[in-house]
Design a protein around this motif. Structure first.
Motif, PDB file in Angstrom:
ATOM      1  N   SER A 176      38.745  49.659  61.259  1.00  8.16           N
ATOM      2  CA  SER A 176      38.507  49.370  62.843  1.00  8.16           C
ATOM      3  C   SER A 176      37.128  49.088  63.367  1.00  8.16           C
ATOM      4  O   SER A 176      36.948  48.500  64.219  1.00  8.16           O
ATOM      5  CB  SER A 176      39.196  50.966  63.585  1.00  8.16           C
ATOM      6  N   SER A 177      36.107  49.825  62.955  1.00  5.52           N
ATOM      7  CA  SER A 177      34.839  49.778  63.306  1.00  5.52           C
ATOM      8  C   SER A 177      34.454  48.399  62.848  1.00  5.52           C
ATOM      9  O   SER A 177      33.652  47.753  63.707  1.00  5.52           O
ATOM     10  CB  SER A 177      34.056  50.505  62.643  1.00  5.52           C
ATOM     11  N   GLY A 178      34.680  47.951  61.894  1.00  3.15           N
ATOM     12  CA  GLY A 178      34.249  46.521  61.401  1.00  3.15           C
ATOM     13  C   GLY A 178      34.976  45.466  62.161  1.00  3.15           C
ATOM     14  O   GLY A 178      34.537  44.369  62.212  1.00  3.15           O
ATOM     15  N   ILE A 179      36.204  45.599  62.387  1.00  6.42           N
ATOM     16  CA  ILE A 179      36.836  44.738  63.131  1.00  6.42           C
ATOM     17  C   ILE A 179      36.374  44.390  64.529  1.00  6.42           C
ATOM     18  O   ILE A 179      36.222  43.417  64.824  1.00  6.42           O
ATOM     19  CB  ILE A 179      38.243  45.025  63.281  1.00  6.42           C
ATOM     20  N   LYS A 180      36.018  45.510  65.271  1.00  6.99           N
ATOM     21  CA  LYS A 180      35.334  45.499  66.580  1.00  6.99           C
ATOM     22  C   LYS A 180      34.145  44.621  66.533  1.00  6.99           C
ATOM     23  O   LYS A 180      33.718  43.957  67.192  1.00  6.99           O
ATOM     24  CB  LYS A 180      35.219  46.996  67.121  1.00  6.99           C
ATOM     25  N   ASN A 181      33.272  45.117  65.567  1.00 11.79           N
ATOM     26  CA  ASN A 181      31.894  44.459  65.482  1.00 11.79           C
ATOM     27  C   ASN A 181      32.059  42.996  65.090  1.00 11.79           C
ATOM     28  O   ASN A 181      31.420  42.225  65.843  1.00 11.79           O
ATOM     29  CB  ASN A 181      31.090  45.217  64.308  1.00 11.79           C
ATOM     30  N   SER A 182      32.908  42.576  64.075  1.00 15.16           N
ATOM     31  CA  SER A 182      33.042  41.094  63.989  1.00 15.16           C
ATOM     32  C   SER A 182      33.753  40.354  65.220  1.00 15.16           C
ATOM     33  O   SER A 182      33.329  39.371  65.418  1.00 15.16           O
ATOM     34  CB  SER A 182      33.969  40.951  62.687  1.00 15.16           C
ATOM     35  N   THR A 183      34.583  40.628  65.610  1.00 11.92           N
ATOM     36  CA  THR A 183      35.299  40.319  66.946  1.00 11.92           C
ATOM     37  C   THR A 183      34.233  39.852  67.939  1.00 11.92           C
ATOM     38  O   THR A 183      34.134  38.871  68.710  1.00 11.92           O
ATOM     39  CB  THR A 183      36.426  41.076  67.664  1.00 11.92           C
ATOM     40  N   LYS A 184      33.373  40.967  68.331  1.00  9.99           N
ATOM     41  CA  LYS A 184      32.218  40.881  69.155  1.00  9.99           C
ATOM     42  C   LYS A 184      31.480  39.704  68.585  1.00  9.99           C
ATOM     43  O   LYS A 184      30.906  38.999  69.592  1.00  9.99           O
ATOM     44  CB  LYS A 184      31.651  42.151  69.552  1.00  9.99           C
ATOM     45  N   ASN A 185      30.877  39.948  67.456  1.00 15.55           N
ATOM     46  CA  ASN A 185      30.020  38.884  67.045  1.00 15.55           C
ATOM     47  C   ASN A 185      30.509  37.441  67.156  1.00 15.55           C
ATOM     48  O   ASN A 185      29.713  36.616  67.567  1.00 15.55           O
ATOM     49  CB  ASN A 185      29.534  39.232  65.736  1.00 15.55           C
ATOM     50  N   GLU A 224      37.978  39.538  74.770  1.00 11.47           N
ATOM     51  CA  GLU A 224      38.982  40.233  75.627  1.00 11.47           C
ATOM     52  C   GLU A 224      39.813  40.921  74.337  1.00 11.47           C
ATOM     53  O   GLU A 224      40.225  42.200  74.283  1.00 11.47           O
ATOM     54  CB  GLU A 224      40.009  39.532  76.219  1.00 11.47           C
ATOM     55  N   LYS A 225      39.601  40.511  73.164  1.00 13.08           N
ATOM     56  CA  LYS A 225      40.063  41.018  72.045  1.00 13.08           C
ATOM     57  C   LYS A 225      39.586  42.326  71.569  1.00 13.08           C
ATOM     58  O   LYS A 225      40.003  43.334  71.199  1.00 13.08           O
ATOM     59  CB  LYS A 225      40.294  40.154  70.682  1.00 13.08           C
ATOM     60  N   ALA A 226      38.043  42.112  71.577  1.00 11.67           N
ATOM     61  CA  ALA A 226      37.060  43.238  71.481  1.00 11.67           C
ATOM     62  C   ALA A 226      37.509  44.414  72.161  1.00 11.67           C
ATOM     63  O   ALA A 226      37.604  45.658  71.860  1.00 11.67           O
ATOM     64  CB  ALA A 226      35.534  42.970  71.494  1.00 11.67           C
ATOM     65  N   LEU A 227      37.521  43.912  73.688  1.00 15.42           N
ATOM     66  CA  LEU A 227      37.737  45.090  74.639  1.00 15.42           C
ATOM     67  C   LEU A 227      39.151  45.913  74.222  1.00 15.42           C
ATOM     68  O   LEU A 227      39.233  47.091  74.536  1.00 15.42           O
ATOM     69  CB  LEU A 227      37.618  44.392  76.163  1.00 15.42           C
ATOM     70  N   SER A 228      39.932  44.982  74.043  1.00 17.53           N
ATOM     71  CA  SER A 228      41.418  45.927  73.719  1.00 17.53           C
ATOM     72  C   SER A 228      41.135  46.839  72.643  1.00 17.53           C
ATOM     73  O   SER A 228      41.938  47.792  72.462  1.00 17.53           O
ATOM     74  CB  SER A 228      42.391  44.718  73.742  1.00 17.53           C
ATOM     75  N   LEU A 229      40.309  46.731  71.688  1.00 16.35           N
ATOM     76  CA  LEU A 229      40.102  47.602  70.480  1.00 16.35           C
ATOM     77  C   LEU A 229      39.341  48.609  70.830  1.00 16.35           C
ATOM     78  O   LEU A 229      39.402  49.823  69.884  1.00 16.35           O
ATOM     79  CB  LEU A 229      39.429  46.809  69.307  1.00 16.35           C
ATOM     80  N   MET A 235      29.258  49.565  73.110  1.00 15.38           N
ATOM     81  CA  MET A 235      29.853  48.129  72.947  1.00 15.38           C
ATOM     82  C   MET A 235      30.415  47.919  74.228  1.00 15.38           C
ATOM     83  O   MET A 235      30.279  46.432  74.366  1.00 15.38           O
ATOM     84  CB  MET A 235      30.593  48.198  71.719  1.00 15.38           C
ATOM     85  N   ARG A 236      31.090  48.547  74.725  1.00 11.96           N
ATOM     86  CA  ARG A 236      31.819  48.123  76.217  1.00 11.96           C
ATOM     87  C   ARG A 236      30.775  47.987  76.824  1.00 11.96           C
ATOM     88  O   ARG A 236      31.186  46.784  77.844  1.00 11.96           O
ATOM     89  CB  ARG A 236      32.616  49.560  76.639  1.00 11.96           C
ATOM     90  N   GLY A 237      29.752  48.636  77.223  1.00 10.33           N
ATOM     91  CA  GLY A 237      28.684  48.284  78.193  1.00 10.33           C
ATOM     92  C   GLY A 237      28.038  46.993  77.731  1.00 10.33           C
ATOM     93  O   GLY A 237      27.535  46.166  78.657  1.00 10.33           O
ATOM     94  N   ASP A 238      27.942  46.347  76.434  1.00 13.24           N
ATOM     95  CA  ASP A 238      27.537  45.353  76.287  1.00 13.24           C
ATOM     96  C   ASP A 238      28.459  44.168  76.555  1.00 13.24           C
ATOM     97  O   ASP A 238      27.910  43.071  76.959  1.00 13.24           O
ATOM     98  CB  ASP A 238      27.218  45.378  74.698  1.00 13.24           C
ATOM     99  N   ILE A 239      29.793  44.468  76.224  1.00 13.71           N
ATOM    100  CA  ILE A 239      30.753  43.306  76.467  1.00 13.71           C
ATOM    101  C   ILE A 239      31.004  42.993  77.955  1.00 13.71           C
ATOM    102  O   ILE A 239      31.219  41.536  78.218  1.00 13.71           O
ATOM    103  CB  ILE A 239      32.015  43.640  75.600  1.00 13.71           C
ATOM    104  N   LEU A 240      31.224  43.976  78.826  1.00 20.34           N
ATOM    105  CA  LEU A 240      31.705  43.521  80.087  1.00 20.34           C
ATOM    106  C   LEU A 240      30.709  42.595  80.684  1.00 20.34           C
ATOM    107  O   LEU A 240      31.135  41.826  81.604  1.00 20.34           O
ATOM    108  CB  LEU A 240      31.601  45.034  80.732  1.00 20.34           C
ATOM    109  N   PRO A 241      29.397  42.799  80.698  1.00 20.39           N
ATOM    110  CA  PRO A 241      28.724  41.691  81.498  1.00 20.39           C
ATOM    111  C   PRO A 241      28.878  40.251  80.868  1.00 20.39           C
ATOM    112  O   PRO A 241      28.672  39.223  81.589  1.00 20.39           O
ATOM    113  CB  PRO A 241      27.264  42.360  81.395  1.00 20.39           C
ATOM    114  N   ARG A 242      28.978  40.477  79.376  1.00 24.45           N
ATOM    115  CA  ARG A 242      29.140  38.970  78.831  1.00 24.45           C
ATOM    116  C   ARG A 242      30.222  38.435  79.019  1.00 24.45           C
ATOM    117  O   ARG A 242      30.316  37.199  79.266  1.00 24.45           O
ATOM    118  CB  ARG A 242      28.980  39.231  77.386  1.00 24.45           C
ATOM    119  N   ILE A 243      31.470  39.089  79.220  1.00 23.43           N
ATOM    120  CA  ILE A 243      32.728  38.467  79.567  1.00 23.43           C
ATOM    121  C   ILE A 243      32.683  37.821  80.763  1.00 23.43           C
ATOM    122  O   ILE A 243      33.327  36.811  81.329  1.00 23.43           O
ATOM    123  CB  ILE A 243      33.959  39.340  79.378  1.00 23.43           C
ATOM    124  N   GLY A 244      31.951  38.844  81.779  1.00 25.70           N
ATOM    125  CA  GLY A 244      31.921  38.427  83.112  1.00 25.70           C
ATOM    126  C   GLY A 244      30.987  37.269  83.204  1.00 25.70           C
ATOM    127  O   GLY A 244      31.365  35.949  84.148  1.00 25.70           O
TER     128      GLY A 244
END
Length: 681
Positions: free
Chosen positions: A197-206, A225-230, A239-248
């Protein structure tokens, strides 16, 4: 006695140390009652593996020491290799790179003696990881790539996951985006098989980040969005703090302001709660951009000022570069042109610094060099053998050579007497012929230099003609507006209505100045091209940013299909060519038209293309485009020109061993093509 001590030690662990799990307990008991042989070592290795995964390093190191002692005693090489490997892994986790590399080297040497390809591959992959962490990306890539083939053949998912991730990280840090994306996707596939699960989240975000860098914003949104759902809200805050502004920011690319606002505001609040400075910086830059596009200038100013302060403190150069660009746009929109010019200077200086640091790093071909050395040694040995064989033959001819030499000496004396008389009569003629030849060669050199200087002067004169003409118009227009305001000939309200035109003139002057500075920096000494290897995608991105305001005014759709292709040419000259082609595309495009830029690898050359769906060019004008008899036509919004731009483009492209041409249909659009070499001709 030693066996009894080993049993007592194992029993003490059972009695006095709480075991990690039942598996550990079982292995410890099994070891305690085994004989001192290779089976006991194999069981110890299993126990060390369990303890290592449980991060019980102290206990693992104790068993590693005992296992090495027994392996050395019974000469069990495989046990020694495995024990050294696990010790190296523990040192790696403790960031003790010196001892880690030392134990990896011992382990690999033992695996090599055993011809154990899997063992060698495991060690190489681990060394790859440690070198990548240390920033030695070339060495890291080489080691991990050597391990991949073995892991893939044996379908070792756990090892493949680490190896793919190592390679993805190394390629990313050497700015090889396509390769990084490829191995991140491979890592994601394997991690799904492992349910990591940890690896899936990192790879998806990358993967999302890489799609964003390729400007494939819809794909980036999909993976973010896939990464956020995980994510787990309790354990994945960073990771959530990093993804939110990027997807915005991705939604902002499509002007989907409502969705962008939701993600960006949530991201800012989330990162403030977590006190995550990097996340706050990402959020503030993106929200500042959002408010700029919605003309909320005061809010944008406050947010960008805070973001600038954080970027400078954290030395985040990429976000600082974004901030400089947004500051340019903010001050240009507010009419603070001097401030905008200062920001622009900082932007280009930092951009150049980042571009230099992002140049792809290429692996050294060590094997090729080694083979060349071996080949040289072989040739030298062969030559030595041949020389020894020839000594005998040379000896036989030595006597004959003396006899022939005597005869030749007599002949030469006779010829000298005859030749002296003949040479006197010819000396004068030869001397005169030599002088004539020398003068002819000097004249040819002078004529060639004169022709070359004339050609260079023509290019220089045309360049300065177009720059001075446009600068004069732009600056005169700005001065005229300011004089009207100074003399109270127009009201401030009327002047405010003229600000867009004033801004346009200032931008034109600024872009021309920038091109002139680029030209002067590398060309003014002798006006000769100074070719370097550079990425054409960066040139397109840079120049597309400069025409963004004009594009928005005409509501033109811009599509960037350029790839990371490298050409060998004078970068300043190519920037001037691309700037002219993009400016022309905007000039002759109507509201709602599409401009597409692209690059294509043709083997030895790269083909650039700037295509528009504008008014096109008439057949009678097509043949005149690149000729010296310059002509100009009015743009779709009455934009003026000098008519010299494409002539300059043609000469600059040809100076760089390239070619330029156009395909156009009236009322359908135009395609301008430029071909440039990929390497030294």
């Amino acid at each position: 006695m030693k066996q009894q001590l080993f049993i007592i030690t194992a029993l003490m662990f059972v009695l006095f140390v709480r075991s990690q799990n039942e598996q550990v307990d079982g292995l410890i008991l099994e070891i305690a009652f085994q004989n001192q042989d290779s089976a006991k070592v194999d069981t110890s290795i299993k126990l060390i593996d369990v303890l290592y995964k449980a991060q019980d390093y102290k206990k693992a190191l104790l068993y590693i020491d005992q296992t090495l002692q027994l392996s050395n005693k019974i000469k069990y090489t495989k046990g020694s290799a495995e024990a050294n490997y696990y010790r190296a892994l523990i040192y790696t986790d403790r960031d003790d790179y010196f001892n880690a590399i030392d134990n990896y080297s011992k382990s690999r040497l033992l695996f090599t003696q055993l011809k154990d390809t899997l063992g060698i591959a495991k060690v190489s992959n681990s060394i790859g990881l440690i070198e990548i962490r240390r920033g030695n990306y070339a060495t890291g890539l080489k080691n991990s790539l050597s391990a991949i083939e073995v892991f893939e053949k044996r379908n070792l998912s756990d090892e493949l996951s680490k190896a793919y991730n190592n390679l993805a990280e190394a390629y990313f840090n050497t700015n090889q985006i396509e390769k990084s994306l490829e191995f991140n996707q491979k890592a994601l596939t394997v991690r799904k098989q492992l349910s990591d699960s940890s690896g899936i989240k990192n790879s998806t975000k990358n993967i999302a980040l890489l799609y964003s860098m390729r400007k494939e914003h819809r794909k980036a949104i999909e993976y973010y969005e896939k990464a956020l759902s995980l994510l787990n809200p309790k354990t994945d805050q960073v990771m959530r703090g990093d993804i939110l502004p990027r997807i915005g920011n991705e939604y902002l690319q499509f002007r989907e302001y409502e969705k962008a606002t939701d993600f960006l505001l949530e991201g800012l609040q989330y990162n403030r709660n977590e006190n995550n400075s990097e996340g706050i910086l990402l959020s503030l830059n993106a929200i500042g951009n959002l408010n700029l596009k919605q003309k909320q200038l005061k809010l944008a100013e406050i947010q960008l000022a805070e973001a600038l302060d954080i970027a400078l403190k954290t030395n985040n150069k990429n976000e600082l570069l974004k901030n400089y660009y947004l500051q340019i746009e903010l001050d240009s929109t507010r009419g603070f042109y001097q401030n905008a010019f200062n920001w622009q200077r900082k932007y280009f200086n930092l951009k150049e610094e980042i571009n230099l640091s992002n140049q792809p790093k290429i692996l050294d071909d060590i094997e090729s060099a080694t083979s060349q050395i071996g080949l040289a040694d072989s040739i030298n040995n062969t030559t030595a053998t041949e020389n020894s064989e020839n000594l005998g033959i040379n000896k036989k001819f030595e006597i004959a050579a003396y006899l022939l030499g005597a005869a030749l000496l007599i002949s030469l004396i006779s010829l000298f007497i005859i030749g002296t008389q003949f040479s006197k009569s010819k000396n004068l003629h030869v001397g005169l012929a030599a002088k004539n030849k020398q003068l002819a060669e000097q004249n040819a050199v002078v004529l060639e230099q004169t022709k070359h200087l004339e050609e260079i002067n023509k290019v220089k004169d045309r360049l300065f003609s177009i720059v001075s003409h446009d600068l004069k118009d732009s600056i005169s227009s700005i001065k005229g507006f300011l004089d009207l305001l100074k003399e109270d000939s127009i009201s401030k309200e009327e002047f405010n209505e003229l600000i867009p035109e004033l801004s346009e003139n200032a931008n034109n002057a600024s872009m021309l100045l920038y091109n002139l500075l680029n030209w002067s920096k590398s060309q003014m000494q002798n006006l000769e091209p100074k070719p370097v290897l550079f990425n054409v995608k960066e040139v397109f991105e840079n120049k597309l940013n400069l025409i963004e305001q004009k594009v928005e005014q005409k509501r033109i759709v811009v599509i960037d299909e350029s790839q990371s292709d490298y050409v060998y040419a004078d970068r300043s000259m190519v920037e001037i060519v691309v700037q002219n082609l993009l400016t022309n595309a905007v000039k002759f495009s109507r509201v709602g038209d599409v401009i597409t830029v692209s690059s294509r690898d043709l083997g030895e050359k790269i083909r650039l293309c700037v295509e528009d769906t504008g008014v096109g060019i008439s057949k009678e004008n097509l043949d005149r485009l690149f000729k010296n008899d310059a002509f100009t036509t009015i743009g779709t919004k009455n934009e003026k020109g000098t008519g010299l731009g494409l002539t300059i483009c043609k000469e600059l492209v040809e100076l760089n061993n390239g070619k330029i041409w156009v395909e156009s249909t009236q009322n359908v659009g135009s395609k301008f093509f430029v071909e440039l070499p990929k390497a030294v001709a």
